[in-house]
Design a protein around this motif. Structure first.
Motif, PDB file in Angstrom:
ATOM      1  N   SER A 180      66.407  43.198   8.004  1.00 37.41           N
ATOM      2  CA  SER A 180      65.490  42.170   7.545  1.00 37.41           C
ATOM      3  C   SER A 180      64.275  42.094   8.446  1.00 37.41           C
ATOM      4  O   SER A 180      64.297  42.500   9.597  1.00 37.41           O
ATOM      5  CB  SER A 180      66.211  40.819   7.500  1.00 37.41           C
ATOM      6  N   SER A 181      63.211  41.540   7.914  1.00 38.12           N
ATOM      7  CA  SER A 181      61.982  41.418   8.676  1.00 38.12           C
ATOM      8  C   SER A 181      61.850  40.038   9.295  1.00 38.12           C
ATOM      9  O   SER A 181      60.770  39.647   9.698  1.00 38.12           O
ATOM     10  CB  SER A 181      60.781  41.720   7.775  1.00 38.12           C
ATOM     11  N   LEU A 182      62.949  39.284   9.340  1.00 38.32           N
ATOM     12  CA  LEU A 182      62.910  37.957   9.942  1.00 38.32           C
ATOM     13  C   LEU A 182      62.747  38.067  11.441  1.00 38.32           C
ATOM     14  O   LEU A 182      63.302  38.962  12.071  1.00 38.32           O
ATOM     15  CB  LEU A 182      64.214  37.197   9.626  1.00 38.32           C
ATOM     16  N   PRO A 183      62.003  37.158  12.039  1.00 39.11           N
ATOM     17  CA  PRO A 183      61.885  37.186  13.493  1.00 39.11           C
ATOM     18  C   PRO A 183      63.214  36.848  14.140  1.00 39.11           C
ATOM     19  O   PRO A 183      64.061  36.170  13.556  1.00 39.11           O
ATOM     20  CB  PRO A 183      60.817  36.129  13.796  1.00 39.11           C
ATOM     21  N   LEU A 184      63.393  37.321  15.375  1.00 42.58           N
ATOM     22  CA  LEU A 184      64.651  37.091  16.084  1.00 42.58           C
ATOM     23  C   LEU A 184      64.888  35.621  16.377  1.00 42.58           C
ATOM     24  O   LEU A 184      66.008  35.213  16.616  1.00 42.58           O
ATOM     25  CB  LEU A 184      64.672  37.891  17.386  1.00 42.58           C
ATOM     26  N   SER A 185      63.855  34.822  16.344  1.00 38.65           N
ATOM     27  CA  SER A 185      64.028  33.415  16.651  1.00 38.65           C
ATOM     28  C   SER A 185      64.643  32.645  15.491  1.00 38.65           C
ATOM     29  O   SER A 185      65.053  31.515  15.651  1.00 38.65           O
ATOM     30  CB  SER A 185      62.686  32.790  17.038  1.00 38.65           C
ATOM     31  N   SER A 186      64.703  33.251  14.309  1.00 36.59           N
ATOM     32  CA  SER A 186      65.285  32.553  13.165  1.00 36.59           C
ATOM     33  C   SER A 186      66.797  32.499  13.313  1.00 36.59           C
ATOM     34  O   SER A 186      67.417  33.276  14.035  1.00 36.59           O
ATOM     35  CB  SER A 186      64.905  33.260  11.866  1.00 36.59           C
ATOM     36  N   ALA A 187      67.395  31.575  12.600  1.00 36.24           N
ATOM     37  CA  ALA A 187      68.842  31.387  12.679  1.00 36.24           C
ATOM     38  C   ALA A 187      69.591  32.614  12.198  1.00 36.24           C
ATOM     39  O   ALA A 187      70.626  32.971  12.739  1.00 36.24           O
ATOM     40  CB  ALA A 187      69.254  30.159  11.871  1.00 36.24           C
ATOM     41  N   GLY A 188      69.089  33.289  11.169  1.00 38.90           N
ATOM     42  CA  GLY A 188      69.743  34.485  10.652  1.00 38.90           C
ATOM     43  C   GLY A 188      69.739  35.611  11.661  1.00 38.90           C
ATOM     44  O   GLY A 188      70.725  36.318  11.825  1.00 38.90           O
ATOM     45  N   GLY A 189      68.609  35.816  12.336  1.00 34.47           N
ATOM     46  CA  GLY A 189      68.499  36.876  13.341  1.00 34.47           C
ATOM     47  C   GLY A 189      69.426  36.625  14.514  1.00 34.47           C
ATOM     48  O   GLY A 189      70.102  37.539  14.994  1.00 34.47           O
ATOM     49  N   ILE A 190      69.481  35.397  14.973  1.00 39.00           N
ATOM     50  CA  ILE A 190      70.367  35.051  16.086  1.00 39.00           C
ATOM     51  C   ILE A 190      71.815  35.193  15.663  1.00 39.00           C
ATOM     52  O   ILE A 190      72.654  35.684  16.413  1.00 39.00           O
ATOM     53  CB  ILE A 190      70.064  33.622  16.592  1.00 39.00           C
ATOM     54  N   GLY A 191      72.103  34.785  14.442  1.00 35.17           N
ATOM     55  CA  GLY A 191      73.467  34.927  13.933  1.00 35.17           C
ATOM     56  C   GLY A 191      73.894  36.383  13.866  1.00 35.17           C
ATOM     57  O   GLY A 191      75.027  36.728  14.207  1.00 35.17           O
ATOM     58  N   GLN A 192      72.973  37.259  13.447  1.00 39.04           N
ATOM     59  CA  GLN A 192      73.277  38.686  13.387  1.00 39.04           C
ATOM     60  C   GLN A 192      73.508  39.247  14.782  1.00 39.04           C
ATOM     61  O   GLN A 192      74.422  40.050  14.996  1.00 39.04           O
ATOM     62  CB  GLN A 192      72.144  39.448  12.703  1.00 39.04           C
ATOM     63  N   ILE A 193      72.674  38.842  15.712  1.00 36.66           N
ATOM     64  CA  ILE A 193      72.833  39.309  17.092  1.00 36.66           C
ATOM     65  C   ILE A 193      74.153  38.836  17.665  1.00 36.66           C
ATOM     66  O   ILE A 193      74.876  39.605  18.314  1.00 36.66           O
ATOM     67  CB  ILE A 193      71.650  38.837  17.962  1.00 36.66           C
TER      68      ILE A 193
END
Length: 127
Positions: free
Chosen positions: A2-15
């Motif tokens: 995804s192109s979502l920034p890492l600061s979004s909840a989805g990016g953090i959840g994936q990490i």
């Protein structure tokens, strides 16, 4: 990806999910290696080993160890190639395979260095 920034909840959840997978696989590898170590200790400890001609046990053990290292490196290479082709999307799997291959190679080099040192010490001995 995804192109979502890492600061979004989805990016953090994936990490966090990837981190959890890495930790779980690391723990699994430790358990496997501990079980292999216990098995090896049991093999080395008891007189239950079949009698082998002198030198054959060591040669076979060394050959088996080298074949195992080669297999680990082959698996790491195939996983890396599959990742490059897009067939495997789990980066943690690729990283773990590469780390395992690296560690196996380093351990093999340490054994080789010890064997070479022992050989040199024996050759220096006076008869």
């Amino acid at each position: 990806m995804s192109s979502l920034p890492l600061s979004s909840a989805g990016g953090i959840g994936q990490i966090m999910a990837l981190r959890k997978q890495i930790i779980q696989r690391s723990d699994l590898l430790r358990q496997i290696h501990a079980a292999q170590g216990n098995t090896q200790a049991q093999v080395n400890a008891g007189p239950t080993l079949p009698a082998e001609p002198a030198g054959q046990g060591f040669a076979n053990a060394l050959e088996t160890a080298l074949q195992n290292v080669n297999a680990v490196q082959g698996r790491a290479e195939s996983v890396t190639t599959a990742y490059q082709k897009g067939e495997v999307t789990d980066v943690a799997k690729v990283m773990l395979a590469r780390q395992e291959a690296g560690i196996a190679f380093e351990a093999t080099m340490q054994v080789r260095n010890k064997l070479l040192s022992a050989y040199q010490d024996i050759m220096r001995m006076g008869v």
